[in-house]
Scaffold this active site. Structure first.
Site, PDB file in Angstrom:
ATOM      1  N   PRO A  87      51.810  47.787  84.547  1.00  0.00           N
ATOM      2  CA  PRO A  87      51.184  46.743  85.730  1.00  0.00           C
ATOM      3  C   PRO A  87      51.402  46.930  86.913  1.00  0.00           C
ATOM      4  CG  PRO A  87      52.452  45.653  84.040  1.00  0.00           C
ATOM      5  CD  PRO A  87      52.564  46.751  83.551  1.00  0.00           C
ATOM      6  N   THR A  88      50.918  47.158  88.048  1.00  0.00           N
ATOM      7  CA  THR A  88      51.315  47.044  89.454  1.00  0.00           C
ATOM      8  C   THR A  88      50.321  46.349  90.299  1.00  0.00           C
ATOM      9  OG1 THR A  88      50.560  49.199  89.708  1.00  0.00           O
ATOM     10  CG2 THR A  88      52.849  48.901  89.622  1.00  0.00           C
ATOM     11  N   SER A 103      47.278  44.410  86.038  1.00  0.00           N
ATOM     12  CA  SER A 103      48.057  43.383  86.635  1.00  0.00           C
ATOM     13  C   SER A 103      47.430  42.029  86.868  1.00  0.00           C
ATOM     14  CB  SER A 103      48.675  43.869  87.631  1.00  0.00           C
ATOM     15  OG  SER A 103      49.418  42.900  88.553  1.00  0.00           O
ATOM     16  N   ARG A 127      63.115  41.699  98.848  1.00  0.00           N
ATOM     17  CA  ARG A 127      62.947  43.022  99.208  1.00  0.00           C
ATOM     18  C   ARG A 127      62.999  43.321 100.501  1.00  0.00           C
ATOM     19  NH1 ARG A 127      57.471  42.624  95.144  1.00  0.00           N
ATOM     20  NH2 ARG A 127      58.611  42.679  93.322  1.00  0.00           N
ATOM     21  N   LYS A 183      57.544  41.490  78.757  1.00  0.00           N
ATOM     22  CA  LYS A 183      57.733  42.711  79.807  1.00  0.00           C
ATOM     23  C   LYS A 183      59.112  42.225  80.382  1.00  0.00           C
ATOM     24  CE  LYS A 183      56.171  45.680  83.490  1.00  0.00           C
ATOM     25  NZ  LYS A 183      56.982  44.863  84.321  1.00  0.00           N
ATOM     26  N   HIS A 187      60.680  50.347  85.629  1.00  0.00           N
ATOM     27  CA  HIS A 187      60.241  50.612  86.911  1.00  0.00           C
ATOM     28  C   HIS A 187      60.062  51.889  87.502  1.00  0.00           C
ATOM     29  CE1 HIS A 187      63.061  47.046  86.747  1.00  0.00           C
ATOM     30  NE2 HIS A 187      61.726  46.525  86.830  1.00  0.00           N
ATOM     31  N   ARG A 242      56.492  52.544  86.960  1.00  0.00           N
ATOM     32  CA  ARG A 242      55.597  51.860  88.154  1.00  0.00           C
ATOM     33  C   ARG A 242      55.671  52.393  89.132  1.00  0.00           C
ATOM     34  NH1 ARG A 242      57.590  45.542  88.620  1.00  0.00           N
ATOM     35  NH2 ARG A 242      56.199  45.444  90.475  1.00  0.00           N
TER      36      ARG A 242
END
Lengths: 301, 301, 301, 301
Positions: free
Chosen positions: B77-78, B106, B165, B225, B249, B252
């Site tokens: 899921p993104t 997502s 981030r 998850k 990741h 992803r």
């Protein structure tokens, strides 16, 4: 571009400071060949995230030698903050007070102890002593720090000689000339003031035999800074000191990064606090007491 | 030059996408400091080739929670596929259906669940839930996904807070503004539609105590998850969930690479399937059931 | 500048060959992801020098499957030498004969077996077989090689499918077109000649059950090339083959480097022999029989 | 810019010397593939600092085979110092005498033994012998060195053949032509002088059986240089030699760096002595006798 991490502050400092000042600050963080090891060691640490705990309330506060701090972050002692910005240690003290962390003031501060205390009267401060050849001077410094409200005495044990700092040698920086910038020995009270020319930068003579004498001079807790071996840690326990400070050059490197006098220091401290809070949250720790060694992936170290 | 591996697709995406979109997608793959570790860990894996078995017939097909897939490959899921191409998750769903793999949609999809299902009605899909502070909203999302034919509920446990981030902060990307792009809460049925302003990006309050409540809402299998420690895996078993998804990741990062809407996604999925089939062949595995840990050179890990 | 080591030859080949040929040769050395591992593994080997032995006479000669060679060096089987120089495998055979080493001729040679034998009649040669789907063709190839004086049969076990060679795909090299360059199936004897279109580049069907059939066709010793696991080595023993060839891509990479037809190959072989003799001398070994595992610093591996 | 460490001297030498001379000196430090390993191994060593000992007096002096030196530093034997500066080994000898360290003179010195001794009559010197095929010549060299006051005989065991020095081959340096530069065999006493054309650069025949004969020729202690394995070290003990010299290429590399004839050598030796003194101080060692293996972090090696 906003400065979002400590590396950003470091890059900006490198850009804005004169080369010799930058080299002095970077070099000052380096005692021998261990700085790169330190950085690499920090980068090897991996946290073990724990999930599905209610971490909507995370408290980073704790105490150190009985005094409350907002997070387990201290500003390590470093010399001559006036090299990086004019207000020197007064700004550092104000930023530390605002952030609620402990500021360990260096023997080689460029401001007097009295000015530092006056600039941030309610902040927590410890005094770092580099033991001097003149024993009367040691006594005077310790007792003056204690009477000014410093809460612990941090005694550096790792400078019997000055490590060879190649960049400083290439820049032909004269350490003795720098010591003249130290105003810590000056005092509003003329009777107490002593000329900085008395200050020595190393103390090869200083040894375990002198610890009891230091203890006889003050009721402050004594912390030995620079202990790196199990053997010396055991000797520290045997000599009844209250704590040891193991290798913290990384911290030293970062707290001097300048950004419009104390505002930059405050921002850096806030970044550290936020990153610490996030790490607590992602490892499911609601308080300092819940932190334990299970959170570190020990097999990587 | 033909695109022959996933790195080629990644390079082309970097070239064609606006910098902020690229940083968002790359950054989205990164929760903390582990992305480089992930890549390095994958590169450390060495297969132990077994030869002289008849591998003229190799079947990569298997089942996942009882449903058939053509190869053990899922699209993780993104969020917000519309950032990379206009059709967003509808293209992703069509490509997954064509490739016969599972697509985990997502909570932060930029298309509505109804549009995604309509675009590829026979594909296998799971729904990823980021638990919301509004419990009524959680119930509504879960039951709507179940009634639309999603076959499992993937519950993210690793976002009590949003990791920092740095590139997004530097690009001054506003996460809350992005959430407004999510149309998942809209619905053709006006009665069901809820404004996306209700969506939260993290859930520090969410904990093990809420798992039974989730289980009471749905007959779908529940997959946690983001579990990364043995201790949390054991707690997952104790709470009777049907599966856990350990750190993916890398996956992803790759499934969002765009190339002329869904044709690119299909090609990427086919490359993955072909590489998987070749690996099975060179390790002498004719079916998924023959794969075991002897095929990995464990001493390297 | 003289070419003094194999890296020098490799650099010159890269400079002089067309890019697609260079990529094909470099890629041909690569079966999957292991080439860099191979190189790194070789560089990790450290010899333990032993001194004060009389090493004025050092003999690198030994035998292989009962035949004498001047040093334990073989030219591994590689395809289509005509890509690098016009005379192809005839030059390789002459250089191997001059150097006194064994040359393993590939099923995919660009010269006929008869021409290769005629060009260097007294050299030691083995024949590498890639088992073909046409069993009659396998029989014909094996018996023709045996009657032409090849001394062993090397059977490749590691090409059930062709590994994905990214550079070849990018250069749009057509493997099937290349196989048409193979003349090995042609023969001066029209009755024996078969069209190269019969040749297949892989053999997923080939398995342990076929080994007895191969053994029934020939009295030559059979060597399995490509075995990489303890389990497969044990199966090889159980099937009574005479030897296995463990991962020798490094050798394969180097023996194709061109330099004015066979003179270059001879020089390369002489460099290898000289380097081997020096290693024997510095580890105090006067003959191959004196070499043992004590000469390797095993703790590094 | 002042030269503050050995790397600075090395960089300056590289800049000032003709390329072929630089390659010869760098290459001369390299016997096979071990030079980079040596450098890396040195960089892996970490000292364990011990503090709070009184190190105001640190004495680096010690003895070697009964002779006093100011620090445990020797100049390893290297050939043909005249390549780097005109006065050659006479300068080296004067610098070693001034620094109070031992200078091991090479069989391939470019000055005569008599000139070297005359230039620094009170310095400590050992003589390095590369055993020659002409036994009479060996006897003459050993007895001449002993009568000139050299205090030990260092016998190289690691040159049965000359390692392949790729740069020298590329520069087309002729080792035999270089040996003609050696004047060590010349002598003011015409009767003793022998032509350098007798000198050989290697001795594959030389072995343990010859050690007793060497011992019969001289009362000097015999040191075997180049022993690298436990097995050979045990054989050395069995043959009653007085010492072994384990791998010291690093030292060899550095002592030839030129800087205005002997002043540079003196500076380099002083830097080494100062760095050694600082290391002793920071590990709390007041004398050589206090140095032990606890000062090294063995887990890193």
């Amino acid at each position: 571009m906003p400065l979002v991490c400590l590396t950003d502050f470091q890059a900006q400092a490198r850009e804005r400071l004169p080369k010799a000042s930058w080299d002095f600050i970077e070099g000052a963080a380096d005692e021998g060949i261990t700085m790169r090891d330190n950085m690499a060691a920090f980068k090897k640490i991996r946290l073990r995230p724990r999930y599905l705990k209610d971490v909507s309330q995370v408290d980073t506060g704790t105490t150190i030698q009985g005094e409350a701090i907002s997070a387990p972050i201290c500003i390590a002692p470093t010399a001559l903050h006036c090299i990086a910005w004019p207000d020197g240690e007064m700004s550092t003290a104000r930023a530390a007070q605002a952030a609620g962390v402990c500021y360990i003031t260096s023997t080689y501060a460029s401001c007097t102890l009295e000015d530092i205390v006056a600039s941030a009267p309610s902040g927590l401060r410890w005094f770092q002593l580099l033991v001097q050849p003149d024993w009367q001077l040691n006594k005077q410094l310790i007792q003056r720090a204690e009477s000014l409200g410093f809460k612990a005495l941090v005694v550096s044990v790792d400078v019997p000689v000055i490590g060879k700092r190649r960049d400083d040698l290439r820049n032909q920086i004269d350490l003795k000339a720098n010591i003249k910038l130290c105003k810590i020995l000056q005092s509003p009270d003329e009777a107490k003031a002593v000329p900085s020319s008395l200050l020595a930068a190393m103390n090869a003579f200083f040894c375990w035999d002198h610890i009891p004498w230091l203890q006889s001079l003050t009721r402050l807790p004594i912390i030995l800074k620079g202990i790196l071996t199990r053997e010396d840690a055991e000797l520290a326990v045997k000599h009844n000191v209250q704590g040891i400070l193991v290798s913290n050059h990384g911290g030293r490197q970062l707290d001097e990064v300048p950004a419009s006098g104390e505002k930059g220091v405050e921002e850096v401290l806030n970044i550290l606090k936020e990153e610490f809070r996030t790490s607590m949250t992602l490892t499911g720790c609601r308080s300092i007491a819940e932190i334990n060694r299970d959170l570190i992936q020990l097999s990587r170290l």
